[in-house]
Design a protein around this motif. Structure first.
Motif, PDB file in Angstrom:
ATOM      1  N   SER A  50       9.726   3.551  16.598  1.00 12.65           N
ATOM      2  CA  SER A  50      10.924   4.359  16.789  1.00 12.65           C
ATOM      3  C   SER A  50      12.185   3.713  16.222  1.00 12.65           C
ATOM      4  N   LYS A  51      12.113   2.458  15.725  1.00 19.25           N
ATOM      5  CA  LYS A  51      13.343   1.810  15.284  1.00 19.25           C
ATOM      6  C   LYS A  51      13.753   2.301  13.898  1.00 19.25           C
ATOM      7  N   GLU A  52      14.997   2.699  13.796  1.00 20.92           N
ATOM      8  CA  GLU A  52      15.437   3.378  12.569  1.00 20.92           C
ATOM      9  C   GLU A  52      15.775   2.430  11.422  1.00 20.92           C
ATOM     10  N   ASP A  53      15.817   1.122  11.706  1.00 20.98           N
ATOM     11  CA  ASP A  53      16.065   0.181  10.600  1.00 20.98           C
ATOM     12  C   ASP A  53      14.750  -0.332  10.012  1.00 20.98           C
ATOM     13  N   GLN A  54      13.643   0.301  10.413  1.00 23.62           N
ATOM     14  CA  GLN A  54      12.341  -0.193   9.956  1.00 23.62           C
ATOM     15  C   GLN A  54      11.761   0.669   8.841  1.00 23.62           C
ATOM     16  N   VAL A  55      10.836   0.061   8.091  1.00 22.92           N
ATOM     17  CA  VAL A  55      10.085   0.827   7.101  1.00 22.92           C
ATOM     18  C   VAL A  55       8.592   0.702   7.417  1.00 22.92           C
ATOM     19  N   LEU A  56       7.862   1.737   7.070  1.00 26.68           N
ATOM     20  CA  LEU A  56       6.404   1.725   7.191  1.00 26.68           C
ATOM     21  C   LEU A  56       5.842   1.259   5.847  1.00 26.68           C
ATOM     22  N   ILE A  57       4.973   0.268   5.897  1.00 21.51           N
ATOM     23  CA  ILE A  57       4.437  -0.323   4.655  1.00 21.51           C
ATOM     24  C   ILE A  57       2.941  -0.090   4.567  1.00 21.51           C
ATOM     25  N   LYS A  58       2.485   0.368   3.431  1.00 19.42           N
ATOM     26  CA  LYS A  58       1.046   0.373   3.138  1.00 19.42           C
ATOM     27  C   LYS A  58       0.721  -1.041   2.668  1.00 19.42           C
ATOM     28  N   VAL A  59      -0.049  -1.744   3.469  1.00 18.25           N
ATOM     29  CA  VAL A  59      -0.339  -3.143   3.146  1.00 18.25           C
ATOM     30  C   VAL A  59      -1.332  -3.200   1.984  1.00 18.25           C
ATOM     31  N   VAL A  60      -0.981  -3.975   0.955  1.00 21.98           N
ATOM     32  CA  VAL A  60      -1.933  -4.211  -0.133  1.00 21.98           C
ATOM     33  C   VAL A  60      -2.597  -5.572   0.071  1.00 21.98           C
ATOM     34  N   ALA A  61      -1.804  -6.553   0.484  1.00 18.34           N
ATOM     35  CA  ALA A  61      -2.347  -7.898   0.717  1.00 18.34           C
ATOM     36  C   ALA A  61      -1.576  -8.544   1.864  1.00 18.34           C
ATOM     37  N   VAL A  91       3.330 -10.118   4.142  1.00 20.26           N
ATOM     38  CA  VAL A  91       2.805  -8.870   3.575  1.00 20.26           C
ATOM     39  C   VAL A  91       3.296  -8.675   2.146  1.00 20.26           C
ATOM     40  N   GLY A  92       2.446  -8.053   1.354  1.00 21.13           N
ATOM     41  CA  GLY A  92       2.862  -7.472   0.084  1.00 21.13           C
ATOM     42  C   GLY A  92       2.367  -6.043   0.109  1.00 21.13           C
ATOM     43  N   GLY A  93       3.236  -5.084  -0.110  1.00 20.09           N
ATOM     44  CA  GLY A  93       2.792  -3.699   0.002  1.00 20.09           C
ATOM     45  C   GLY A  93       3.824  -2.712  -0.520  1.00 20.09           C
ATOM     46  N   VAL A  94       3.569  -1.440  -0.216  1.00 19.08           N
ATOM     47  CA  VAL A  94       4.401  -0.355  -0.752  1.00 19.08           C
ATOM     48  C   VAL A  94       5.036   0.415   0.402  1.00 19.08           C
ATOM     49  N   VAL A  95       6.333   0.704   0.280  1.00 22.63           N
ATOM     50  CA  VAL A  95       7.049   1.439   1.331  1.00 22.63           C
ATOM     51  C   VAL A  95       6.578   2.895   1.343  1.00 22.63           C
ATOM     52  N   LEU A  96       6.148   3.337   2.536  1.00 22.39           N
ATOM     53  CA  LEU A  96       5.655   4.712   2.684  1.00 22.39           C
ATOM     54  C   LEU A  96       6.651   5.630   3.371  1.00 22.39           C
ATOM     55  N   PHE A 149       0.508  -8.213  -5.920  1.00 20.56           N
ATOM     56  CA  PHE A 149       0.678  -8.162  -4.461  1.00 20.56           C
ATOM     57  C   PHE A 149       0.054  -9.373  -3.769  1.00 20.56           C
ATOM     58  N   VAL A 150      -1.070  -9.843  -4.280  1.00 16.32           N
ATOM     59  CA  VAL A 150      -1.724 -10.998  -3.649  1.00 16.32           C
ATOM     60  C   VAL A 150      -0.808 -12.220  -3.737  1.00 16.32           C
ATOM     61  N   ILE A 331      -5.506 -12.257   2.383  1.00 14.44           N
ATOM     62  CA  ILE A 331      -6.509 -11.227   2.673  1.00 14.44           C
ATOM     63  C   ILE A 331      -6.250 -10.023   1.759  1.00 14.44           C
ATOM     64  N   HIS A 332      -7.259  -9.697   0.959  1.00 19.32           N
ATOM     65  CA  HIS A 332      -7.157  -8.589   0.012  1.00 19.32           C
ATOM     66  C   HIS A 332      -8.561  -8.290  -0.524  1.00 19.32           C
ATOM     67  N   PRO A 333      -9.023  -7.083  -0.643  1.00 14.37           N
ATOM     68  CA  PRO A 333      -8.294  -5.872  -0.244  1.00 14.37           C
ATOM     69  C   PRO A 333      -8.375  -5.644   1.259  1.00 14.37           C
TER      70      PRO A 333
END
Ligand code: NDP
Length: 334
Positions: A50-61, A91-96, A149-150, A331-333
């Motif tokens: 619920s925190k509005e300063d956060q982003v959801l990340i699709k984790v790649v590694a 984490v290394g990933g993409v903002v969703l 990303f790794v 850790i990847h994938p």
């Protein structure tokens, strides 16, 4: 349905998600000494979204750090988060998705970071060892353009610890530094930052025999084999010693008058004037260091065993626990 298995207290849960379930799906990795309790994690991850300063990340590694196995062993009973908890800081990933107060990141950005600002103070229960994770915008930075990303996931906690420790010692251009534990995740970064960011005139580092060449390739002017020589017997003394292995008692004997000893791994009483600190993580620090990563002066160091797939996470934890990892494991994938 879900299936779980346990090894050394690390319980890895694999579960499938139906199309109509809310995103993010449940994390798949669960650190627990008890049977996996997916439904409870789900409730927690919903609340923390619920925190509005956060982003959801699709984790790649997801990069691993010793703190991950130490938490698994229950080393921080007073300051750790309640179980069950998903491990992983880096984490290394993409903002969703982005919260309404997120200003600089947008959907699709490739990011990296350590998602716990204060590493030992109630780390997030939804860690990075999962398909999705959540982090405050101010803990993330855009991934260096030249890194995958790794590599990116291997960097944040270690480089932050290296940078902050060096800052606290006041290391300045032209000074000398001895790095104890030069081949570890933090040590490999301390050598490189001391040389290329702080302008140290002489960098000396310790490791076992097989890793001496690596230390030199990272910028060490002299690599000491700790299985053969004692650093405190060297004729020269140092302006700064960065201790990553817990040798502050010996280190204070090897500094110049007025020299500084910083340790991140206290063993027993800290010998004066050695001091300890605990990392405070930030995306701004990563942004400041991005140019050095992008111009290749500072390089990620990945252990020769390289990456471990998600299902090999228990092996990765066991390897980390040996204390023999060179640089980082990831850790990847996932
Ligand atoms: P690593 O697991 O990456 O360190 C492994 C390395 O340590 C190996 O390459 C090994 O080299 C080297 N090593 C082990 N013993 C010695 C020795 N006696 N002399 C020289 N080198 C040695 O750990 P990290 O670098 O990631 O972290 C180091 C410690 O700092 C950990 O205990 C970690 O929990 C702590 N830490 C604390 C932080 C804080 O904020 N206070 C933040 C980050 C880490 P070899 O095989 O050649 O012995």
């Amino acid at each position: 349905y879900h299936t779980c298995y346990c090894l050394s207290g690390l319980s890895v849960c694999q579960r499938s998600w139906s199309e109509d379930e809310d995103s993010p799906p449940l994390p798949r990795a669960v650190l627990a000494w008890e049977p996996c309790r997916c439904s409870e994690i789900r409730v927690k991850s919903r609340r923390s979204r619920s925190k509005e300063d956060q982003v959801l990340i699709k984790v790649v590694a997801a990069g691993l750090n010793p703190v991950d196995f130490k938490r698994m062993l229950g080393v921080f009973p007073d300051s750790d988060s309640p179980l069950p908890s998903v491990p992983g800081y880096d984490v290394g990933g993409v903002v969703l998705k982005v919260g309404s107060q997120v200003r600089s990141l947008k959907v699709g950005d490739e990011v990296y970071g350590n998602i716990n600002e204060k590493g030992l103070d109630h780390p997030k229960t939804s860690g990075t060892l999962a398909e999705y994770t959540v982090a405050e915008e101010n803990l993330l930075a855009l991934k260096p353009r030249n890194l995958g990303f790794v590599e990116a996931a291997s960097i944040p906690l270690a480089i932050g610890t290296a940078y902050q420790g060096l800052e606290k010692t006041g290391l300045s251009s032209g000074q000398s530094i001895l790095v104890l534990g030069g081949a570890g995740g933090v040590g490999t970064m301390v050598i490189q930052l001391a040389k290329h960011v702080f302008g140290a005139s002489k960098v000396v580092a310790t490791s076992s025999s097989a890793k001496l060449e690596l230390l030199k390739s990272l910028g060490a002017d002299l690599a000491i084999d700790y299985t053969k020589d004692n650093f405190e017997d060297l004729p020269e003394k140092f302006d700064v010693i960065y201790d990553t292995v817990g040798q502050s008692e010996r280190a204070v004997k090897a500094i110049k008058e007025g020299g500084k000893v910083v340790t991140i791994e206290p063993v027993g009483e800290l010998a004066e004037p050695a001091f300890r600190f605990i990392l405070t993580s930030s995306g701004a620090m990563l942004e400041k260091l991005n140019p050095f990563l992008e111009n290749g002066e500072v390089k990620p160091v990945i252990d020769p065993r390289g990456t471990f797939s998600f299902s090999q996470a228990p092996e990765a934890f066991s390897y980390l626990e040996t204390g023999r990892v060179t640089g980082k494991i990831v850790i990847h994938p996932i």
